[in-house]
Design a protein around this motif. Structure first.
Motif, PDB file in Angstrom:
ATOM      1  N   ILE A  55       0.862  -1.173   0.000  1.00  0.00           N
ATOM      2  CA  ILE A  55       0.000   0.000   0.000  1.00  0.00           C
ATOM      3  C   ILE A  55       0.908   1.237   0.000  1.00  0.00           C
ATOM      4  O   ILE A  55       1.821   1.358   0.805  1.00  0.00           O
ATOM      5  CB  ILE A  55      -0.911   0.023   1.240  1.00  0.00           C
ATOM      6  CG1 ILE A  55      -1.824  -1.201   1.229  1.00  0.00           C
ATOM      7  CG2 ILE A  55      -1.738   1.310   1.280  1.00  0.00           C
ATOM      8  CD1 ILE A  55      -2.753  -1.282   0.057  1.00  0.00           C
ATOM      9  N   GLY A  56       0.660   2.147  -0.942  1.00  0.00           N
ATOM     10  CA  GLY A  56       1.481   3.352  -1.032  1.00  0.00           C
ATOM     11  C   GLY A  56       1.889   3.655  -2.450  1.00  0.00           C
ATOM     12  O   GLY A  56       1.223   3.236  -3.415  1.00  0.00           O
ATOM     13  N   HIS A  57       2.976   4.370  -2.608  1.00  0.00           N
ATOM     14  CA  HIS A  57       3.475   4.779  -3.915  1.00  0.00           C
ATOM     15  C   HIS A  57       4.461   3.732  -4.421  1.00  0.00           C
ATOM     16  O   HIS A  57       5.411   3.366  -3.747  1.00  0.00           O
ATOM     17  CB  HIS A  57       4.172   6.138  -3.798  1.00  0.00           C
ATOM     18  CG  HIS A  57       4.588   6.711  -5.108  1.00  0.00           C
ATOM     19  ND1 HIS A  57       3.688   7.192  -6.033  1.00  0.00           N
ATOM     20  CD2 HIS A  57       5.829   6.877  -5.659  1.00  0.00           C
ATOM     21  CE1 HIS A  57       4.336   7.642  -7.086  1.00  0.00           C
ATOM     22  NE2 HIS A  57       5.653   7.458  -6.884  1.00  0.00           N
ATOM     23  N   VAL A  58       4.212   3.233  -5.638  1.00  0.00           N
ATOM     24  CA  VAL A  58       5.040   2.180  -6.218  1.00  0.00           C
ATOM     25  C   VAL A  58       5.740   2.726  -7.445  1.00  0.00           C
ATOM     26  O   VAL A  58       5.124   3.372  -8.282  1.00  0.00           O
ATOM     27  CB  VAL A  58       4.179   0.939  -6.598  1.00  0.00           C
ATOM     28  CG1 VAL A  58       5.058  -0.149  -7.221  1.00  0.00           C
ATOM     29  CG2 VAL A  58       3.456   0.404  -5.376  1.00  0.00           C
ATOM     30  N   LYS A  59       7.033   2.428  -7.577  1.00  0.00           N
ATOM     31  CA  LYS A  59       7.809   2.883  -8.723  1.00  0.00           C
ATOM     32  C   LYS A  59       7.890   1.794  -9.783  1.00  0.00           C
ATOM     33  O   LYS A  59       8.046   0.625  -9.459  1.00  0.00           O
ATOM     34  CB  LYS A  59       9.210   3.297  -8.286  1.00  0.00           C
ATOM     35  CG  LYS A  59       9.237   4.556  -7.425  1.00  0.00           C
ATOM     36  CD  LYS A  59      10.660   4.985  -7.136  1.00  0.00           C
ATOM     37  CE  LYS A  59      10.682   6.285  -6.351  1.00  0.00           C
ATOM     38  NZ  LYS A  59      12.069   6.761  -6.080  1.00  0.00           N
ATOM     39  N   SER A  60       7.770   2.211 -11.040  1.00  0.00           N
ATOM     40  CA  SER A  60       7.826   1.275 -12.154  1.00  0.00           C
ATOM     41  C   SER A  60       8.594   1.900 -13.291  1.00  0.00           C
ATOM     42  O   SER A  60       8.614   3.131 -13.435  1.00  0.00           O
ATOM     43  CB  SER A  60       6.413   0.906 -12.615  1.00  0.00           C
ATOM     44  OG  SER A  60       6.454   0.220 -13.850  1.00  0.00           O
ATOM     45  N   GLN A  61       9.235   1.079 -14.115  1.00  0.00           N
ATOM     46  CA  GLN A  61       9.963   1.595 -15.266  1.00  0.00           C
ATOM     47  C   GLN A  61       9.026   2.293 -16.252  1.00  0.00           C
ATOM     48  O   GLN A  61       9.470   3.109 -17.064  1.00  0.00           O
ATOM     49  CB  GLN A  61      10.721   0.456 -15.970  1.00  0.00           C
ATOM     50  CG  GLN A  61      11.899  -0.069 -15.175  1.00  0.00           C
ATOM     51  CD  GLN A  61      12.655  -1.143 -15.932  1.00  0.00           C
ATOM     52  OE1 GLN A  61      12.192  -1.637 -16.957  1.00  0.00           O
ATOM     53  NE2 GLN A  61      13.830  -1.505 -15.434  1.00  0.00           N
ATOM     54  N   LYS A  62       7.725   1.934 -16.229  1.00  0.00           N
ATOM     55  CA  LYS A  62       6.758   2.541 -17.146  1.00  0.00           C
ATOM     56  C   LYS A  62       6.001   3.690 -16.480  1.00  0.00           C
ATOM     57  O   LYS A  62       5.026   4.179 -17.020  1.00  0.00           O
ATOM     58  CB  LYS A  62       5.769   1.478 -17.638  1.00  0.00           C
ATOM     59  CG  LYS A  62       6.415   0.448 -18.551  1.00  0.00           C
ATOM     60  CD  LYS A  62       6.971   1.094 -19.787  1.00  0.00           C
ATOM     61  CE  LYS A  62       7.613   0.078 -20.694  1.00  0.00           C
ATOM     62  NZ  LYS A  62       8.173   0.698 -21.927  1.00  0.00           N
ATOM     63  N   GLY A  63       6.435   4.072 -15.311  1.00  0.00           N
ATOM     64  CA  GLY A  63       5.771   5.160 -14.617  1.00  0.00           C
ATOM     65  C   GLY A  63       5.338   4.734 -13.226  1.00  0.00           C
ATOM     66  O   GLY A  63       4.947   3.591 -13.006  1.00  0.00           O
ATOM     67  N   ASP A  64       5.388   5.637 -12.295  1.00  0.00           N
ATOM     68  CA  ASP A  64       4.982   5.332 -10.926  1.00  0.00           C
ATOM     69  C   ASP A  64       3.464   5.262 -10.828  1.00  0.00           C
ATOM     70  O   ASP A  64       2.744   5.864 -11.628  1.00  0.00           O
ATOM     71  CB  ASP A  64       5.512   6.413  -9.979  1.00  0.00           C
ATOM     72  CG  ASP A  64       7.034   6.466  -9.958  1.00  0.00           C
ATOM     73  OD1 ASP A  64       7.640   5.521 -10.520  1.00  0.00           O
ATOM     74  OD2 ASP A  64       7.585   7.427  -9.411  1.00  0.00           O
ATOM     75  N   PHE A  65       2.984   4.527  -9.826  1.00  0.00           N
ATOM     76  CA  PHE A  65       1.532   4.437  -9.598  1.00  0.00           C
ATOM     77  C   PHE A  65       1.287   4.267  -8.121  1.00  0.00           C
ATOM     78  O   PHE A  65       2.210   4.046  -7.323  1.00  0.00           O
ATOM     79  CB  PHE A  65       0.909   3.294 -10.415  1.00  0.00           C
ATOM     80  CG  PHE A  65       1.468   1.944 -10.099  1.00  0.00           C
ATOM     81  CD1 PHE A  65       0.890   1.141  -9.126  1.00  0.00           C
ATOM     82  CD2 PHE A  65       2.574   1.456 -10.787  1.00  0.00           C
ATOM     83  CE1 PHE A  65       1.393  -0.112  -8.842  1.00  0.00           C
ATOM     84  CE2 PHE A  65       3.082   0.200 -10.515  1.00  0.00           C
ATOM     85  CZ  PHE A  65       2.501  -0.594  -9.545  1.00  0.00           C
TER      86      PHE A  65
END
Length: 344
Positions: free
Chosen positions: A26-36
Motif C-alpha cells: 500500500i502506497g506509492h510504487v515505482k515502475s519503469q513505465k511510470g509510478d503508480f
C-alpha cells in the motif's frame, strides 16, 4: 484511459512455497513505465474484478501470459486480502511451480496491474510472474483476453475502435462521434418499427362501420374477423337454402306417392270418391299402414274408368328447384323421370 504496467519496484522475495504471498504494498510504487499508487480503493476494485470474472488469476513464468507463446501456470491466485499494509494473495501452486520455489530456481514475484490514468491508481490485477529479473525493459503489452472498463466513465480503446468499425466510422473516430452515430442508428430503428406497426395496422383494420355493424362486429374490426364472419354467414345461408329446398322436394314426392296410392285404391274399387281426402291424409301420414289397409279392404265400388288423375302423372319435366336438389343429391334428370314415383 487505463494502462497496463509491469511492476519493477514491488518485487516480493519468496522463501519456499508459501500459501500466502504479498503482491503489492500500500502506497506509492515505482515502475519503469511510470509510478503508480496503491490504496484501499485499489484493493477493493481488484477484488471486485476478480470476483466478477469468477476465475483464478494466473501466476506464470517470466510474464509469458503477456506474449503470444505457450504460458504454463506456476500457480493460481484463489483470493485477495488486505493484510499488514499490503495486498496479499492466497495461492495454490502447481507441482512444478512449487518445485521451482523449493529449489530456489525462482525467487521473486512481479505483478502486472492496470493503472487508471486520472489518478495513476492501480485498479486491476491482471497476472503475476515468477521471475529472477523483475525489471523487464520495454514491456508494454496490450491485453485482449479480458474486458476492462475505464473507471473514468468511458469504454476501453479497443471497444471504441470496434464500435467505430461497426458503425462505418474510421479508427480515429472520437467517443462523441461514436455516440452520435449510435443515437442516429437507434432513431432510425425506432422510425422503422413505428412504420411497420402502422403498416400492419392499416392492413388489418376495416374502415366501413356499416359493414361491421351488419355482421355483428365492432367498428374498426380486423380484416380477418370480417372475412370469417362473411364466410360463416355464407355457409349458413347456403346450408339453410339447401335444407329448405330438400324438405320441400321430399314433401312433394310424398304427396305424389300418396295421390298415386289413393288413385290406385279408387281404381281397384277399394275406396269411394267420398273417401279420397281421408285416404290421402292417411297415405301421407302412414304410407305402409294405408297400403296394408288397401290390401285387406274388400272391393266395394264397381271397377271402371275413373277420371281421376294427378298432375304428377302428366308431368314430363320437373321444376328447376327439384332438378337442383336432385343434382346435389347425385340424382340425374333421367333417373328422376324413371324412378321419380318411388323417391321418398
Amino acid at each position: 484511459m487505463a494502462k497496463l504496467f509491469v511492476c519493477s519496484g514491488s518485487q516480493s522475495e519468496i522463501n519456499g512455497a508459501p500459501g500466502k504471498i504479498k503482491i503489492l504494498p500500500i502506497g506509492h510504487v515505482k515502475s519503469q513505465k511510470g509510478d503508480f499508487n496503491v490504496d484501499e480503493e485499489s484493493f477493493r476494485l481488484m477484488k471486485q474484478t476478480f470476483q466478477e470474472r469468477g476465475i483464478d488469476i494466473v501466476i506464470d513464468y517470466e510474464h509469458q501470459t503477456l506474449e503470444d507463446v505457450q504460458a504454463p501456470a506456476g500457480g493460481w491466485i484463489k483470493d485477495l486480502s488486505l493484510e499488514d499494509g499490503a495486498i496479499v494473495a492466497k495461492v495454490e501452486w502447481t507441482p512444478k511451480g512449487k518445485q521451482y520455489l523449493e529449489n530456489k530456481e525462482y525467487r521473486y514475484l512481479s505483478p502486472v496491474v492496470l493503472v487508471r490514468k486520472k489518478d495513476s491508481k492501480a485498479i486491476v490485477l491482471h497476472s503475476v510472474a515468477l521471475t529472477n529479473t523483475p525489471a523487464i525493459d520495454g514491456m508494454f503489452p496490450i491485453i485482449n483476453s479480458i474486458e476492462i472498463e475505464d473507471y473514468e466513465g468511458g469504454n476501453s480503446m479497443n471497444i471504441l475502435k470496434q464500435l467505430a468499425a461497426l458503425l462505418g466510422l474510421g479508427e480515429d473516430a472520437t467517443e462523441e462521434q461514436v455516440i452520435e452515430a449510435l443515437k442516429a442508428l437507434v432513431e432510425d430503428a425506432k422510425k422503422l418499427k413505428e412504420k411497420a406497426v402502422n403498416t400492419e395496422a392499416e392492413g388489418k383494420v376495416v374502415a366501413n362501420k356499416v359493414i361491421c355493424e351488419m355482421l355483428g362486429l365492432k367498428a374498426g374490426a380486423k380484416t380477418e374477423d370480417v372475412a370469417a364472419a362473411i364466410i360463416a354467414l355464407k355457409n349458413t345461408n347456403t346450408s339453410n337454402t339447401i335444407e329448405t329446398e330438400f324438405k320441400a322436394l321430399k314433401e312433394r314426392l310424398a304427396q305424389r306417392d300418396a295421390d298415386d296410392a289413393v288413385l290406385m285404391a279408387l281404381k281397384a274399387g277399394k275406396l269411394t270418391p267420398a273417401q279420397k281426402d281421408w285416404a290421402t291424409e292417411y297415405a301421407l301420414k302412414d304410407p305402409e299402414g294405408f297400403k296394408s289397409f288397401v290390401e285387406k279392404a274388400p272391393q266395394g265400388v264397381p271397377m271402371g274408368e275413373l277420371e281421376i288423375e294427378t298432375k304428377a302423372n302428366k308431368e314430363d319435366s320437373f321444376d328447376e328447384a327439384t332438378l337442383r336438389i336432385c343434382k346435389q343429391l347425385g340424382v340425374g334428370e333421367e333417373d328422376l323421370k324413371k324412378y321419380g314415383k318411388d323417391v321418398r
